[in-house]
Write a protein that holds these residues in place. Structure first.
Motif, mmCIF file in Angstrom:
data_model
loop_
_atom_site.group_PDB
_atom_site.id
_atom_site.type_symbol
_atom_site.label_atom_id
_atom_site.label_comp_id
_atom_site.label_asym_id
_atom_site.label_seq_id
_atom_site.Cartn_x
_atom_site.Cartn_y
_atom_site.Cartn_z
ATOM 1 N N MET A 94 26.508 32.891 38.001
ATOM 2 C CA MET A 94 27.055 34.136 37.481
ATOM 3 C C MET A 94 26.870 35.274 38.485
ATOM 4 N N SER A 97 29.540 35.424 40.824
ATOM 5 C CA SER A 97 30.836 35.678 40.169
ATOM 6 C C SER A 97 31.635 34.401 39.912
ATOM 7 N N VAL A 112 24.999 32.720 28.672
ATOM 8 C CA VAL A 112 26.462 32.640 28.668
ATOM 9 C C VAL A 112 26.990 33.093 27.309
ATOM 10 N N GLU A 116 33.412 35.236 26.995
ATOM 11 C CA GLU A 116 33.252 36.507 27.715
ATOM 12 C C GLU A 116 32.743 36.287 29.141
ATOM 13 N N THR A 117 31.664 35.503 29.270
ATOM 14 C CA THR A 117 31.105 35.237 30.599
ATOM 15 C C THR A 117 31.230 33.767 30.978
ATOM 16 N N LEU A 146 36.042 35.868 33.888
ATOM 17 C CA LEU A 146 34.750 35.352 33.428
ATOM 18 C C LEU A 146 33.682 35.547 34.502
ATOM 19 N N ALA A 149 32.661 39.225 34.577
ATOM 20 C CA ALA A 149 31.855 39.541 33.389
ATOM 21 C C ALA A 149 30.467 38.911 33.508
ATOM 22 N N GLY A 150 30.389 37.714 34.081
ATOM 23 C CA GLY A 150 29.100 37.063 34.280
ATOM 24 C C GLY A 150 28.227 37.842 35.244
ATOM 25 N N ARG A 153 26.857 40.813 33.484
ATOM 26 C CA ARG A 153 25.798 40.439 32.543
ATOM 27 C C ARG A 153 24.476 40.177 33.272
#
Length: 190
Positions: A94, A97, A112, A116-117, A146, A149-150, A153
């Motif tokens: 994540m 990316s 996760v 979303e991620t 994704l 967003a990961g 996060r």
């Protein structure tokens, strides 16, 4: 390119990723699956790959000390675990990316966020794993979304500073309870 990074041991579930590979390759023949890591299951996984005729699509790469630099070469990171603590390889993916497909084992859903991620599937089932991977292989824009967003996060929830702060908070609560004459057991995380 789909990648998995984990020790080649039973609870990491690479056999389900390999079982998912024929469906993935049928749907997306240009897909390649790289499994990084070493362990006791290497011979069995190699036999499984050979028996399914996947030698050109699935590779057991072995241990790589430079794995973090290789994450950028993956389109999708997969964690096929049957049991898992937190799944730090997922955090690495994540942070790079990468879109993630993972099971709902252990603490993975804390990392996760489904849809979303990344995408979450039940552990120990090849078909849902294949379906999720196929969906992302065919959708580069969704993979990118994704992945971004990961990354956000990880930056928000999983930095070293945040981990230290949260650990200190737990210690402070334990000390406060002891001083107040209560139990030394910290409350469950929120």
């Amino acid at each position: 390119v789909v990648g998995n990074i984990a020790a080649l041991v039973d609870h990491k579930g690479q056999r389900y990723l390999i079982d998912a590979a024929p469906a993935i390759v049928r749907a997306r023949p240009d897909t390649h699956i790289l499994i990084f890591g070493e362990g006791e299951l290497r011979p069995a996984l190699q036999r499984q790959i050979r028996s399914l005729g996947l030698d050109h699509h699935v590779k057991l790469v072995g241990f790589r000390p430079d794995i973090l630099s290789l994450l950028g070469g993956l389109d999708i990171f997969v964690m096929s675990s049957l049991t898992e603590g937190l799944g730090t390889s997922i955090l690495d993916a994540m942070a790079a990316s990468r879109a993630v497909v993972a099971t709902t084992a252990g603490g993975i859903p804390e990392v996760v966020v489904h849809g979303e991620t990344g995408l979450l599937v039940p552990p120990g089932q090849a078909a849902p794993l294949a379906d999720a991977i196929i969906a992302l292989v065919g959708d580069p824009a969704r993979r990118a979304a994704l992945g971004q967003a990961g990354l956000a996060r990880v930056r928000e929830h999983f930095t070293v500073d945040r981990m230290v702060d949260q650990t200190l908070d737990v210690y402070a609560r334990v000390v406060d309870r002891r001083r107040a004459g209560g139990t030394a057991n910290p409350p469950a995380p929120a």
